[in-house]
Design a protein around this motif. Structure first.
Motif, mmCIF file in Angstrom:
data_model
loop_
_atom_site.group_PDB
_atom_site.id
_atom_site.type_symbol
_atom_site.label_atom_id
_atom_site.label_comp_id
_atom_site.label_asym_id
_atom_site.label_seq_id
_atom_site.Cartn_x
_atom_site.Cartn_y
_atom_site.Cartn_z
ATOM 1 N N GLU A 80 0.856 -1.186 0.000
ATOM 2 C CA GLU A 80 0.000 0.000 0.000
ATOM 3 C C GLU A 80 0.892 1.236 0.000
ATOM 4 O O GLU A 80 1.927 1.244 0.659
ATOM 5 N N VAL A 81 0.491 2.238 -0.747
ATOM 6 C CA VAL A 81 1.248 3.493 -0.766
ATOM 7 C C VAL A 81 0.302 4.646 -0.471
ATOM 8 O O VAL A 81 -0.873 4.607 -0.819
ATOM 9 N N GLU A 82 0.847 5.655 0.161
ATOM 10 C CA GLU A 82 0.049 6.815 0.556
ATOM 11 C C GLU A 82 0.291 8.025 -0.327
ATOM 12 O O GLU A 82 -0.523 8.936 -0.373
ATOM 13 N N SER A 83 1.441 8.032 -1.008
ATOM 14 C CA SER A 83 1.791 9.224 -1.782
ATOM 15 C C SER A 83 2.583 8.827 -3.025
ATOM 16 O O SER A 83 3.173 7.739 -3.072
ATOM 17 N N PRO A 84 2.633 9.713 -4.016
ATOM 18 C CA PRO A 84 3.453 9.440 -5.197
ATOM 19 C C PRO A 84 4.930 9.254 -4.840
ATOM 20 O O PRO A 84 5.614 8.419 -5.424
ATOM 21 N N ARG A 85 5.406 10.000 -3.865
ATOM 22 C CA ARG A 85 6.813 9.884 -3.456
ATOM 23 C C ARG A 85 7.097 8.480 -2.914
ATOM 24 O O ARG A 85 8.117 7.873 -3.223
ATOM 25 N N ASP A 86 6.183 7.973 -2.090
ATOM 26 C CA ASP A 86 6.299 6.624 -1.555
ATOM 27 C C ASP A 86 6.315 5.606 -2.695
ATOM 28 O O ASP A 86 7.116 4.666 -2.700
ATOM 29 N N ALA A 87 5.437 5.805 -3.674
ATOM 30 C CA ALA A 87 5.375 4.902 -4.825
ATOM 31 C C ALA A 87 6.664 4.945 -5.636
ATOM 32 O O ALA A 87 7.170 3.911 -6.073
ATOM 33 N N ALA A 88 7.220 6.139 -5.842
ATOM 34 C CA ALA A 88 8.448 6.278 -6.624
ATOM 35 C C ALA A 88 9.609 5.548 -5.957
ATOM 36 O O ALA A 88 10.489 5.006 -6.634
ATOM 37 N N GLN A 89 9.615 5.511 -4.632
ATOM 38 C CA GLN A 89 10.709 4.873 -3.896
ATOM 39 C C GLN A 89 10.565 3.359 -3.787
ATOM 40 O O GLN A 89 11.560 2.657 -3.706
ATOM 41 N N HIS A 90 9.327 2.844 -3.768
ATOM 42 C CA HIS A 90 9.122 1.442 -3.421
ATOM 43 C C HIS A 90 8.435 0.584 -4.476
ATOM 44 O O HIS A 90 8.394 -0.636 -4.307
ATOM 45 N N CYS A 91 7.893 1.168 -5.522
ATOM 46 C CA CYS A 91 7.060 0.393 -6.458
ATOM 47 C C CYS A 91 7.695 0.300 -7.842
ATOM 48 O O CYS A 91 8.305 1.254 -8.315
ATOM 49 N N GLN A 92 7.509 -0.850 -8.461
ATOM 50 C CA GLN A 92 7.867 -0.981 -9.870
ATOM 51 C C GLN A 92 6.608 -0.911 -10.733
ATOM 52 O O GLN A 92 6.673 -0.504 -11.889
ATOM 53 N N VAL A 93 5.470 -1.313 -10.178
ATOM 54 C CA VAL A 93 4.188 -1.229 -10.867
ATOM 55 C C VAL A 93 3.219 -0.501 -9.943
ATOM 56 O O VAL A 93 3.078 -0.873 -8.784
#
Length: 169
Positions: A80-93
């Motif tokens: 689960e991500v809360e912000s775009p920044r979190d997604a940019a750091q931890h997600c590939q999809v």
């Protein structure tokens, strides 16, 4: 996309249901799984890929069930991500369930140029900068690809996937 092509793609997809979920949610998750298999990242993480989602409804549970699967030899994880920044750091999809263009743009722009495959579940997502829009049509699910956006993020999409897309930009 032609119904026959959709049927072939759906039949080739793994079963992702371990609990009873709506058929469309399972199919959406299966498409996302295949998108991850047909995408190359510039620096794939050694520990496997992380799938993330925002406002997905029933599709979230189906994506969580993909965590038991692997992509080749690397495992898939759901986060689960809360912000775009979190997604940019931890997600590939990153799968975006929003349909409001301003919200979609905020997430896509917030990723910067991070090598994240952004899959939107609304028609507006392609115009907002997603690499793939997964769409519900009368004949079933279809998808469109913004290859320019995928390349900008350093992602290489398989020619097989490009052939099956309803539209490629």
């Amino acid at each position: 996309m032609k119904p026959a092509l959709l049927l072939c793609l759906a039949l080739a997809l793994p079963a992702v249901a371990q609990i009873e979920l709506p058929e469309e949610a399972r199919l959406r998750a299966a498409f996302v799984y295949r998108f991850s298999q047909f995408t190359e990242w510039p620096n794939p993480p050694p520990g496997g890929l992380t799938l993330c989602g925002v406002q997905l409804g029933a599709a979230e549970q189906a994506l969580r069930q993909l965590s038991a699967r692997s992509r080749g030899t690397a495992p898939l994880r759901y986060r689960e991500v809360e912000s775009p920044r979190d997604a940019a750091q931890h997600c590939q999809v990153l799968v975006l369930g929003q349909s409001e263009p301003a919200s979609l743009r905020r997430w896509v722009e917030g990723l910067g140029e991070a090598p994240v495959l952004v899959v939107g579940l609304a028609p507006e997502s392609l115009r907002a900068g997603a690499s793939i829009a997964l769409l519900t049509e009368p004949q079933g699910l279809a998808f469109s690809i913004n290859q320019t956006e995928a390349r900008r993020r350093g992602l290489a999409l398989s020619s097989q996937m490009l052939k099956l897309a309803r539209e490629v930009r």
